[in-house]
Design a protein around this motif. Structure first.
Motif, mmCIF file in Angstrom:
data_model
loop_
_atom_site.group_PDB
_atom_site.id
_atom_site.type_symbol
_atom_site.label_atom_id
_atom_site.label_comp_id
_atom_site.label_asym_id
_atom_site.label_seq_id
_atom_site.Cartn_x
_atom_site.Cartn_y
_atom_site.Cartn_z
ATOM 1 N N GLY A 1 -5.434 0.586 1.233
ATOM 2 C CA GLY A 1 -4.162 1.302 1.073
ATOM 3 C C GLY A 1 -3.135 1.034 2.157
ATOM 4 N N THR A 2 -3.367 0.008 2.966
ATOM 5 C CA THR A 2 -2.396 -0.308 4.017
ATOM 6 C C THR A 2 -1.206 -1.053 3.416
ATOM 7 O OG1 THR A 2 -3.513 -2.383 4.537
ATOM 8 C CG2 THR A 2 -4.176 -0.439 5.799
ATOM 9 N N ILE A 3 -0.120 -1.119 4.188
ATOM 10 C CA ILE A 3 1.153 -1.638 3.692
ATOM 11 C C ILE A 3 1.524 -2.897 4.474
ATOM 12 C CG2 ILE A 3 3.564 -1.051 3.211
ATOM 13 C CD1 ILE A 3 1.470 0.998 2.108
ATOM 14 N N LEU B 1 -6.825 4.730 6.479
ATOM 15 C CA LEU B 1 -5.638 3.952 6.849
ATOM 16 C C LEU B 1 -4.609 3.867 5.716
ATOM 17 C CD1 LEU B 1 -7.140 0.976 8.921
ATOM 18 C CD2 LEU B 1 -6.443 3.246 9.683
ATOM 19 N N THR B 2 -4.783 4.650 4.671
ATOM 20 C CA THR B 2 -3.835 4.631 3.560
ATOM 21 C C THR B 2 -2.425 4.920 4.064
ATOM 22 O OG1 THR B 2 -5.511 5.307 1.975
ATOM 23 C CG2 THR B 2 -3.221 5.715 1.350
ATOM 24 N N GLY B 3 -1.508 4.012 3.724
ATOM 25 C CA GLY B 3 -0.102 4.226 4.086
ATOM 26 C C GLY B 3 0.312 3.648 5.423
ATOM 27 N N ILE B 4 -0.612 3.005 6.144
ATOM 28 C CA ILE B 4 -0.293 2.440 7.470
ATOM 29 C C ILE B 4 0.306 1.037 7.315
ATOM 30 C CG2 ILE B 4 -1.279 1.566 9.641
ATOM 31 C CD1 ILE B 4 -1.292 4.547 9.635
ATOM 32 N N ALA C 1 2.989 3.920 -3.618
ATOM 33 C CA ALA C 1 1.641 4.036 -4.193
ATOM 34 C C ALA C 1 0.699 4.754 -3.228
ATOM 35 C CB ALA C 1 1.102 2.647 -4.533
ATOM 36 N N ALA C 2 0.860 4.479 -1.938
ATOM 37 C CA ALA C 2 0.013 5.125 -0.924
ATOM 38 C C ALA C 2 0.288 6.622 -0.877
ATOM 39 C CB ALA C 2 0.256 4.492 0.444
ATOM 40 N N ASP C 3 1.566 6.987 -0.938
ATOM 41 C CA ASP C 3 1.914 8.419 -0.935
ATOM 42 C C ASP C 3 1.371 9.112 -2.187
ATOM 43 O OD1 ASP C 3 3.174 8.425 1.545
ATOM 44 O OD2 ASP C 3 5.135 7.906 0.704
ATOM 45 N N ASN C 4 1.447 8.417 -3.320
ATOM 46 C CA ASN C 4 0.913 8.988 -4.556
ATOM 47 C C ASN C 4 -0.606 9.155 -4.470
ATOM 48 O OD1 ASN C 4 3.444 9.109 -5.661
ATOM 49 N ND2 ASN C 4 3.267 7.151 -6.762
#
Lengths: 486, 95
Positions: free
Chosen positions: A112-114, A68-71, A55-58
């Motif tokens: 958007g963090t993981i 920090l999206t995708g971290i 979802a972060a990559d999208n």
């Protein structure tokens, strides 16, 4: 990838050099390979993490990525996570699937963090070594015979070993700063009320505060930007604007007034720790700071006051675990009292029981004034010590802990364990912020420099810590254990 | 203030915590040591000092008396040990 900071990884995600899916898979593989040894996680949420990463990559592809999206990061298992086991390190909550998420978790999700999972901790955050966890002790990646500190020991060990770029902890008497010091990472306890306590399993509600644990002060600034702020669902959260903590990281330190509390350099302080801290202070002098001795005269009353106030609040907070609505229930209860007393006796470990008993005793008829009211009065004197000191200096510096990480199993007597928190515990009583940054080693085990500021001085603490990390490389040292994970 | 086993028994009762005879003596030892450490407080003169309950001296915020929660009984009871028809089950209290 594993030795990069959040700041560096965010840049790599932004440039397209890396995808969140690659990053997340990489760290999940490291956890799988190494955590059998460290025991830093209680629950790993691999499938959910990979979905979040996609979802972060999208979101990034759609131009909707935040800083920090995708971290990836990890959460101490004290933060409620909807649909995911939230154990608080206790048998009592081994079967507890949280029906809602903490505000901190919601904010990190919204950024958007993981989340890779839930980290090990002392049971109900009561401990300074992570040895009171129902899920077993955590090992320190710098030395597998040493404790990682506590109570956020799993978060500290996981970051130090490069199993996650950063983690969230909580600090009631030093539980972010001491494990950060023991594991050679950076950990910030914000001002009481700066970060919402909603959905954080309560230990001592007038002392509990959540904060970031990471490889650098800069990373902590990015994470604090996400989690700080007012929350109507926490009646003690403070309604006050949140600055961008990254904006002031590079402010020059010339003219900074540093106070060294003389009580923090007395008996019981390990010689190597003292040397490392004083060397760090010299670095600050070279950056233009001035140093003077100050006094916090009530320092030695902080542990006694804490061990009245925290267990009193804990005995009240933990009364909710009754075997009726959630948590452990004993088999075949004879009657309602048997259900309560046996569920609680089976569900809680010894340290939790000690604190419940101490708290119940000191709050009981005939003892309340002598213990609880007295401790609250002393608490005011302890806070006043800090307020007086901050009239003369900008920040205080000293050791985060009197010794480096001690050996697993070394502290059997509860009081000797409590005394470890001599430099961190007063900070919670006063409600001020504190940060621990790596400042050297003693026999291969990290030493932490603690920096304290007045209420809401997080931006200044992060600036002061960041400038140290621009001038030194202690925070860039990695344990051999982290490098050996192939 | 010396701690006796009766104090531990009373606290265990008030806290609804089953404590066996074997455990009780261990708790007396541990809690005595903790309270000995805590007793240092008694040597400090706090005459005229007001107790501090909140580090920022804040008082409880009030909000409008409005319904803000939705009914989530089923979700909350999913983690309960025993429920029936939306009720929590416990051993019989009234004969």
């Amino acid at each position: 990838m594993h030795d990069k900071t959040v700041t560096q990884l965010a840049a790599a995600l932004k440039s397209g050099e890396l995808s969140s899916r690659e990053l997340t898979s990489h760290f999940l593989q490291r956890i799988e390979k190494a955590d059998g040894t460290l025991n830093s996680f209680i629950t790993v949420t691999a499938e959910q993490a990979l979905n979040q990463a996609e979802a972060a990559d999208n979101a990034r592809a759609a131009g909707k990525a935040g800083k920090l999206t995708g971290i990836p990061f990890a959460l101490k298992d004290i933060f409620c996570t909807q649909g995911i086991k939230t154990s608080c390190g206790s048998k009592m909550l081994d079967n507890f699937i949280a029906p809602y998420s903490a505000t901190v978790v919601e904010k990190l999700n919204a950024a958007g963090t993981i989340s890779l999972g839930k980290t090990n901790m002392d049971e109900f955050a009561m401990g300074s070594s992570n040895e009171s966890s129902y899920f077993g002790a955590v090992k320190n990646p710098w030395d597998l015979t040493a404790v990682p500190g506590g109570s956020s020991g799993g978060s500290a060990a996981a970051v130090a070993a490069g199993l996650v770029p950063a983690a969230m902890g909580t600090d009631t008497g030093g539980s972010i700063r001491q494990p950060a010091a023991f594991c050679g990472i950076t950990g910030l306890k914000p001002t009481y009320g700066r970060v919402s306590r909603y959905g954080i399993i309560a230990y001592a509600s007038s002392l509990d505060q959540a904060g970031p644990m990471a490889k650098s002060a800069e990373d902590c600034a990015h994470l604090l930007n996400v989690i700080a702020g007012h929350d109507v669902r926490d009646s003690t959260s403070v309604s006050r604007g949140v600055p961008d903590y990254t904006e002031t990281l590079n402010a020059p330190l010339s003219g900074l007034k540093i106070g060294l509390p003389k009580e923090y350099f007395g008996d019981g302080l390990d010689a190597d720790v003292e040397k490392a801290v004083l060397e760090a202070v010299k670095v600050y002098e070279s950056l233009g700071a001035t140093v003077r001795e100050v006094s916090l005269p009530h320092t030695h009353y902080a542990i006694p006051a804490y061990y009245v106030i925290a267990p009193a609040e804990a005995s009240s907070n933990l009364s909710r675990y009754d075997g009726v609505r959630f948590g452990h229930r004993c088999d075949a209860p004879a009657d309602l009292i048997d259900l309560y007393t046996r569920s609680r006796a089976e569900g809680f470990g010894d340290e939790v029981k000690r604190r419940i008993l101490i708290g119940t005793h000191t709050l009981s008829e005939g003892f309340f004034d002598a213990y609880y009211t007295k401790a609250q009065k002393v608490r005011r004197l302890i806070r006043q010590d800090f307020l007086d000191a901050f009239e003369d200096v900008d920040v205080l510096m000293g050791p985060a802990s009197p010794t480096p990480a001690f050996d697993l199993g070394a502290k059997k007597d509860p009081v000797s364990m409590y005394l470890q928190d001599i430099y961190t515990i007063a900070v919670n009583l006063a409600g001020i912020p504190g940060i621990s940054v790596p400042a050297g080693f003693s026999n291969g085990r990290p030493v932490g420099l603690q920096i304290l500021g007045t209420h809401f001085a997080e931006a200044q603490l992060l600036n002061v810590a960041h400038q140290f990390q621009q001038a030194t490389d202690w925070h860039l040292q990695r344990p051999a254990f982290a490098e050996e994970i192939a | 203030m010396a701690l006796e086993e009766s104090h531990v028994r009373r606290a265990a009762h008030l806290a609804r915590l089953a404590v066996s005879d074997d455990q009780a003596s261990g708790f007396v030892d541990d809690l005595s040591r903790i309270l000995d450490m805590v007793d240092q407080l008694q040597s400090l003169d706090t005459e005229g000092v007001a107790p501090l309950a909140h580090p920022l001296d804040a008082t409880q915020r009030l909000r409008a008396d409005e319904v803000t929660e939705i009914n989530q009984r089923d979700a909350f009871q999913r983690c309960a040990p025993a429920v029936e028809n939306g009720l929590y089950l416990v051993p019989r209290v009234v004969e």
